[in-house]
Motif scaffolding. Structure first.
Motif, PDB file in Angstrom:
ATOM      1  N   GLU A 147     -65.442 -35.233  16.969  1.00 50.74           N
ATOM      2  CA  GLU A 147     -66.858 -35.120  16.602  1.00 50.74           C
ATOM      3  C   GLU A 147     -67.757 -35.525  17.767  1.00 50.74           C
ATOM      4  OE1 GLU A 147     -67.766 -33.808  13.865  1.00 50.74           O
ATOM      5  OE2 GLU A 147     -65.884 -33.824  12.731  1.00 50.74           O
ATOM      6  N   ASN A 148     -67.379 -36.600  18.461  1.00 48.04           N
ATOM      7  CA  ASN A 148     -68.074 -37.054  19.674  1.00 48.04           C
ATOM      8  C   ASN A 148     -67.182 -38.085  20.372  1.00 48.04           C
ATOM      9  OD1 ASN A 148     -68.680 -39.685  18.424  1.00 48.04           O
ATOM     10  ND2 ASN A 148     -70.186 -38.516  17.235  1.00 48.04           N
ATOM     11  N   TYR A 149     -67.687 -38.668  21.437  1.00 45.27           N
ATOM     12  CA  TYR A 149     -66.859 -39.564  22.257  1.00 45.27           C
ATOM     13  C   TYR A 149     -66.424 -40.826  21.512  1.00 45.27           C
ATOM     14  CZ  TYR A 149     -70.801 -42.754  22.901  1.00 45.27           C
ATOM     15  OH  TYR A 149     -71.813 -43.657  22.687  1.00 45.27           O
ATOM     16  N   THR A 150     -67.129 -41.200  20.439  1.00 48.13           N
ATOM     17  CA  THR A 150     -66.774 -42.422  19.714  1.00 48.13           C
ATOM     18  C   THR A 150     -65.443 -42.305  18.980  1.00 48.13           C
ATOM     19  OG1 THR A 150     -68.043 -41.717  17.759  1.00 48.13           O
ATOM     20  CG2 THR A 150     -69.202 -43.039  19.408  1.00 48.13           C
ATOM     21  N   ASP A 151     -64.920 -41.087  18.837  1.00 47.87           N
ATOM     22  CA  ASP A 151     -63.607 -40.933  18.206  1.00 47.87           C
ATOM     23  C   ASP A 151     -62.532 -41.677  18.985  1.00 47.87           C
ATOM     24  OD1 ASP A 151     -64.481 -39.292  16.100  1.00 47.87           O
ATOM     25  OD2 ASP A 151     -64.454 -37.532  17.402  1.00 47.87           O
ATOM     26  N   TRP A 152     -62.718 -41.804  20.291  1.00 51.83           N
ATOM     27  CA  TRP A 152     -61.714 -42.498  21.103  1.00 51.83           C
ATOM     28  C   TRP A 152     -61.728 -44.005  20.875  1.00 51.83           C
ATOM     29  CZ3 TRP A 152     -57.940 -39.867  23.015  1.00 51.83           C
ATOM     30  CH2 TRP A 152     -58.128 -38.517  23.343  1.00 51.83           C
ATOM     31  N   LEU A 153     -62.829 -44.532  20.360  1.00 52.05           N
ATOM     32  CA  LEU A 153     -62.872 -45.961  20.056  1.00 52.05           C
ATOM     33  C   LEU A 153     -61.935 -46.297  18.897  1.00 52.05           C
ATOM     34  CD1 LEU A 153     -66.719 -46.617  20.326  1.00 52.05           C
ATOM     35  CD2 LEU A 153     -64.955 -46.956  22.066  1.00 52.05           C
ATOM     36  N   LYS A 154     -61.760 -45.326  17.988  1.00 52.54           N
ATOM     37  CA  LYS A 154     -60.871 -45.527  16.846  1.00 52.54           C
ATOM     38  C   LYS A 154     -59.417 -45.290  17.241  1.00 52.54           C
ATOM     39  CE  LYS A 154     -64.580 -43.383  14.199  1.00 52.54           C
ATOM     40  NZ  LYS A 154     -64.947 -42.202  13.379  1.00 52.54           N
ATOM     41  N   ALA A 155     -59.205 -44.418  18.209  1.00 56.04           N
ATOM     42  CA  ALA A 155     -57.837 -44.036  18.555  1.00 56.04           C
ATOM     43  C   ALA A 155     -57.215 -44.933  19.614  1.00 56.04           C
ATOM     44  CB  ALA A 155     -57.812 -42.585  19.042  1.00 56.04           C
ATOM     45  N   THR A 156     -58.034 -45.576  20.435  1.00 59.30           N
ATOM     46  CA  THR A 156     -57.484 -46.277  21.596  1.00 59.30           C
ATOM     47  C   THR A 156     -56.531 -47.406  21.251  1.00 59.30           C
ATOM     48  OG1 THR A 156     -59.494 -47.593  21.635  1.00 59.30           O
ATOM     49  CG2 THR A 156     -59.379 -45.733  23.145  1.00 59.30           C
ATOM     50  N   ALA A 157     -56.918 -48.243  20.290  1.00 58.30           N
ATOM     51  CA  ALA A 157     -56.107 -49.425  19.994  1.00 58.30           C
ATOM     52  C   ALA A 157     -54.714 -49.058  19.498  1.00 58.30           C
ATOM     53  CB  ALA A 157     -56.821 -50.287  18.952  1.00 58.30           C
ATOM     54  N   ALA A 158     -54.617 -47.987  18.720  1.00 57.35           N
ATOM     55  CA  ALA A 158     -53.341 -47.646  18.095  1.00 57.35           C
ATOM     56  C   ALA A 158     -52.483 -46.712  18.933  1.00 57.35           C
ATOM     57  CB  ALA A 158     -53.598 -47.008  16.734  1.00 57.35           C
TER      58      ALA A 158
END
Length: 244
Positions: A147-158
């Motif tokens: 959807e936008n660049y913030t999707d990577w904030l959810k994916a990075t940790a895992a």
């Protein structure tokens, strides 16, 4: 009868231009399947494209026949024209229906596939098929995330972010004019912030809508050509006895 001849002549020339437009739409669909086919699992995205290309190729001799019949009617030519028009209508209706169906179905499939690829992204193994696919899409479409660049904030940790480091995005999100960009979220001006899903959906919608309307408009023109040909056939005797 005179009007039917004139209309058939005009349509014959229009068919040549329509052949190029229809084939171009088909090529766009085929190229989209080639470039982003891995986002459409178990689909036949290229099928409406190949049908449109086939219709475009058949339109060329159809235009020649229409021009020839408008100059001098022949039962054999008129029969061949009607047969080609019937084949073209079948191809174009099939292509238009598939284009309309794929516009809705593939949009949902893209969102699911993109979400999976982002969640499986691994920066330490960026040569993997899934990670490479994400990088290719983000570089080519100049986008970042689903959807936008913030999707990577959810994916990075895992999935791929190394613990203890600042949150960041893949380097494929970086704009080309910033060669030293490493995906650091502190410098958002160096990153593409728009999501890839919307760009892919817009491109898919444009290509499929183009094919749909090309097939629809050309189909209507072919019906007019068929009616004109039928009018001329009405005045053409079934048996030509000149050879006697």
């Amino acid at each position: 009868r005179v009007f039917a001849r004139f209309l058939l002549l005009l349509l014959g020339f229009i068919f040549w231009g329509a052949a190029a437009a229809l084939a171009s739409g088909g090529v766009l669909v085929i190229l989209m399947d080639k470039n982003y086919g891995y986002l459409f699992l178990e689909s036949f995205l290229s099928l409406p494209g190949w049908l449109a290309v086939a219709a475009g190729l058949i339109l060329l001799p159809t235009g020649v026949l229409a021009v020839s019949i408008s100059a001098k009617s022949s039962r054999y030519q008129q029969g061949a024209l009607m047969y080609l028009l019937l084949v073209l209508l079948c191809l174009e209706v099939s292509s238009a229906v598939l284009a309309q169906f794929y516009t809705v179905w593939l949009a949902y499939e893209m969102k699911s596939t993109m979400g999976y690829l982002v969640s499986q992204y691994n920066a330490t193994h960026s040569q993997g098929a899934d990670s490479r696919a994400v990088d290719v899409v983000q570089r080519e479409l100049q986008c970042c995330g689903v959807e936008n660049y913030t999707d990577w904030l959810k994916a990075t940790a895992a999935s791929w972010h190394l613990h203890g480091k600042k949150a960041r995005v893949p380097e494929s999100c970086c704009k080309e004019k910033y060669p030293h960009c490493r995906g650091d979220l502190i410098h958002l001006e160096q990153l593409f912030q728009e999501g890839c899903l919307k760009k892919l959906e817009d491109w898919l919608h444009f290509v499929m809508l183009y094919v749909f309307w090309c097939c629809t408009v050309v189909g209507i023109l072919e019906l007019l050509a068929g009616v004109s040909n039928c009018i001329l056939m009405k005045y053409q005797p079934f048996h030509d006895l000149q050879f006697l």
